[in-house]
Design a protein around this motif. Sequence first.
Motif, PDB file in Angstrom:
ATOM      1  N   VAL A  44       0.916  -1.186  -0.065  1.00 52.71           N
ATOM      2  CA  VAL A  44       0.025  -0.054  -0.061  1.00 52.71           C
ATOM      3  C   VAL A  44       0.914   1.201   0.064  1.00 52.71           C
ATOM      4  O   VAL A  44       1.761   1.339   0.971  1.00 52.71           O
ATOM      5  CB  VAL A  44      -1.108   0.091   1.364  1.00 52.71           C
ATOM      6  CG1 VAL A  44      -1.956   1.193   1.180  1.00 52.71           C
ATOM      7  CG2 VAL A  44      -1.733  -1.099   1.104  1.00 52.71           C
ATOM      8  N   VAL A  45       0.710   2.124  -0.989  1.00 57.55           N
ATOM      9  CA  VAL A  45       1.569   3.368  -1.255  1.00 57.55           C
ATOM     10  C   VAL A  45       0.563   4.330  -1.096  1.00 57.55           C
ATOM     11  O   VAL A  45      -0.241   4.463  -2.074  1.00 57.55           O
ATOM     12  CB  VAL A  45       2.417   3.297  -2.454  1.00 57.55           C
ATOM     13  CG1 VAL A  45       3.209   4.300  -2.671  1.00 57.55           C
ATOM     14  CG2 VAL A  45       3.287   2.032  -2.438  1.00 57.55           C
ATOM     15  N   PRO A  52       4.550   9.242  -8.259  1.00 57.95           N
ATOM     16  CA  PRO A  52       5.193   8.395  -7.832  1.00 57.95           C
ATOM     17  C   PRO A  52       4.535   6.893  -7.924  1.00 57.95           C
ATOM     18  O   PRO A  52       5.050   6.078  -8.183  1.00 57.95           O
ATOM     19  CB  PRO A  52       5.378   8.800  -6.241  1.00 57.95           C
ATOM     20  CG  PRO A  52       4.962  10.029  -6.019  1.00 57.95           C
ATOM     21  CD  PRO A  52       4.229  10.669  -7.370  1.00 57.95           C
ATOM     22  N   LEU A  53       3.229   6.913  -7.789  1.00 57.86           N
ATOM     23  CA  LEU A  53       2.374   5.926  -8.172  1.00 57.86           C
ATOM     24  C   LEU A  53       2.643   5.245  -9.568  1.00 57.86           C
ATOM     25  O   LEU A  53       2.775   4.204  -9.810  1.00 57.86           O
ATOM     26  CB  LEU A  53       0.985   6.177  -7.579  1.00 57.86           C
ATOM     27  CG  LEU A  53       0.687   6.507  -6.109  1.00 57.86           C
ATOM     28  CD1 LEU A  53      -0.844   6.763  -6.046  1.00 57.86           C
ATOM     29  CD2 LEU A  53       1.238   5.555  -5.303  1.00 57.86           C
ATOM     30  N   PHE A  57       4.238   2.101 -10.904  1.00 54.09           N
ATOM     31  CA  PHE A  57       3.639   1.056 -11.736  1.00 54.09           C
ATOM     32  C   PHE A  57       4.036   0.694 -13.087  1.00 54.09           C
ATOM     33  O   PHE A  57       4.159  -0.214 -13.581  1.00 54.09           O
ATOM     34  CB  PHE A  57       2.147   1.499 -11.953  1.00 54.09           C
ATOM     35  CG  PHE A  57       1.185   0.673 -12.758  1.00 54.09           C
ATOM     36  CD1 PHE A  57       0.446  -0.495 -11.994  1.00 54.09           C
ATOM     37  CD2 PHE A  57       0.951   0.759 -14.181  1.00 54.09           C
ATOM     38  CE1 PHE A  57      -0.141  -1.379 -12.917  1.00 54.09           C
ATOM     39  CE2 PHE A  57       0.165  -0.037 -14.898  1.00 54.09           C
ATOM     40  CZ  PHE A  57      -0.227  -1.144 -14.336  1.00 54.09           C
ATOM     41  N   ASP A  58       4.593   1.804 -13.683  1.00 49.81           N
ATOM     42  CA  ASP A  58       5.475   1.596 -14.845  1.00 49.81           C
ATOM     43  C   ASP A  58       6.403   0.688 -14.841  1.00 49.81           C
ATOM     44  O   ASP A  58       6.674  -0.161 -15.552  1.00 49.81           O
ATOM     45  CB  ASP A  58       5.808   2.766 -15.394  1.00 49.81           C
ATOM     46  CG  ASP A  58       4.777   3.830 -16.048  1.00 49.81           C
ATOM     47  OD1 ASP A  58       3.524   3.103 -16.359  1.00 49.81           O
ATOM     48  OD2 ASP A  58       4.840   5.242 -16.128  1.00 49.81           O
ATOM     49  N   ASP A 125       4.795   7.460 -22.438  1.00 48.50           N
ATOM     50  CA  ASP A 125       4.767   8.362 -21.267  1.00 48.50           C
ATOM     51  C   ASP A 125       3.424   8.705 -20.628  1.00 48.50           C
ATOM     52  O   ASP A 125       3.509   9.485 -19.532  1.00 48.50           O
ATOM     53  CB  ASP A 125       5.758   9.310 -21.299  1.00 48.50           C
ATOM     54  CG  ASP A 125       5.186  10.404 -22.451  1.00 48.50           C
ATOM     55  OD1 ASP A 125       4.340  10.138 -23.096  1.00 48.50           O
ATOM     56  OD2 ASP A 125       5.717  11.489 -22.495  1.00 48.50           O
ATOM     57  N   ASP A 126       2.326   8.471 -21.339  1.00 48.85           N
ATOM     58  CA  ASP A 126       1.065   8.677 -21.179  1.00 48.85           C
ATOM     59  C   ASP A 126       0.691   7.898 -19.459  1.00 48.85           C
ATOM     60  O   ASP A 126       0.705   6.882 -19.535  1.00 48.85           O
ATOM     61  CB  ASP A 126       0.042   8.597 -22.047  1.00 48.85           C
ATOM     62  CG  ASP A 126      -0.412   9.728 -23.010  1.00 48.85           C
ATOM     63  OD1 ASP A 126       0.194  10.569 -22.502  1.00 48.85           O
ATOM     64  OD2 ASP A 126      -1.147   9.419 -23.832  1.00 48.85           O
ATOM     65  N   GLY A 127       0.347   8.840 -18.475  1.00 43.78           N
ATOM     66  CA  GLY A 127      -0.183   8.229 -17.569  1.00 43.78           C
ATOM     67  C   GLY A 127      -1.720   8.176 -17.457  1.00 43.78           C
ATOM     68  O   GLY A 127      -2.344   8.730 -18.206  1.00 43.78           O
TER      69      GLY A 127
END
Length: 193
Positions: A44-45, A52-53, A57-58, A125-127
């Motif tokens: 859990v972050v 940062p998330l 994930f990437d 690079d799309d989030g």
Amino acid sequence: MTELVDSERLLSWAFEHLKDQPKRRELAFDLGKRIREYPIPAYVVRADSDRPLRDIFDRVNSRGKPMKKHEVFDALNGARSGQRPSSIAQIANDLSELRFGLVEEKIVYRLLRALQGADVVDRADDGVDRLSDAEAASLYARTGRAVRRAIEFLQTDAGVAHYALLPYKQPLVALGKFFDLHPQASHRSRELL
């Protein structure tokens, strides 16, 4: 393997197929237990920003078979409100009643992005945005209505009977955006389209 994850199904299967083979039955029970009780690490972050998330994930999603953008969007935003539709896949599957064929989830996701006002071109690079429950429910519903109107237009006005007959799929995104903005388009507008 399909019976291993449910202990009741495994018991039924083992006593039906392995009646006279107690050693193999015991191995099957042991294997089922190992799979069901396999520890899966979870972290859990918490962060004030999504950046940062997304970075985490990437990095985690870069090996093996990475998730597609629409799958990531659904993982972050889908099925939280309990309303239908609550995923890109559900929107695509709900369209089956129109007998237009299976619309690709990536096209439905591009329409969803267009309705969000975001770029529909996939970039590395799309989030993916995390939305509130209400925003996600509203966006899924809008996307479902828009793609349905676009398909109905293609079938009735343009004479395109099936998704496979579209030479290019991207116009479905533009049509969906148009019918989101103009759900009751005039006869002349439909004729010009």
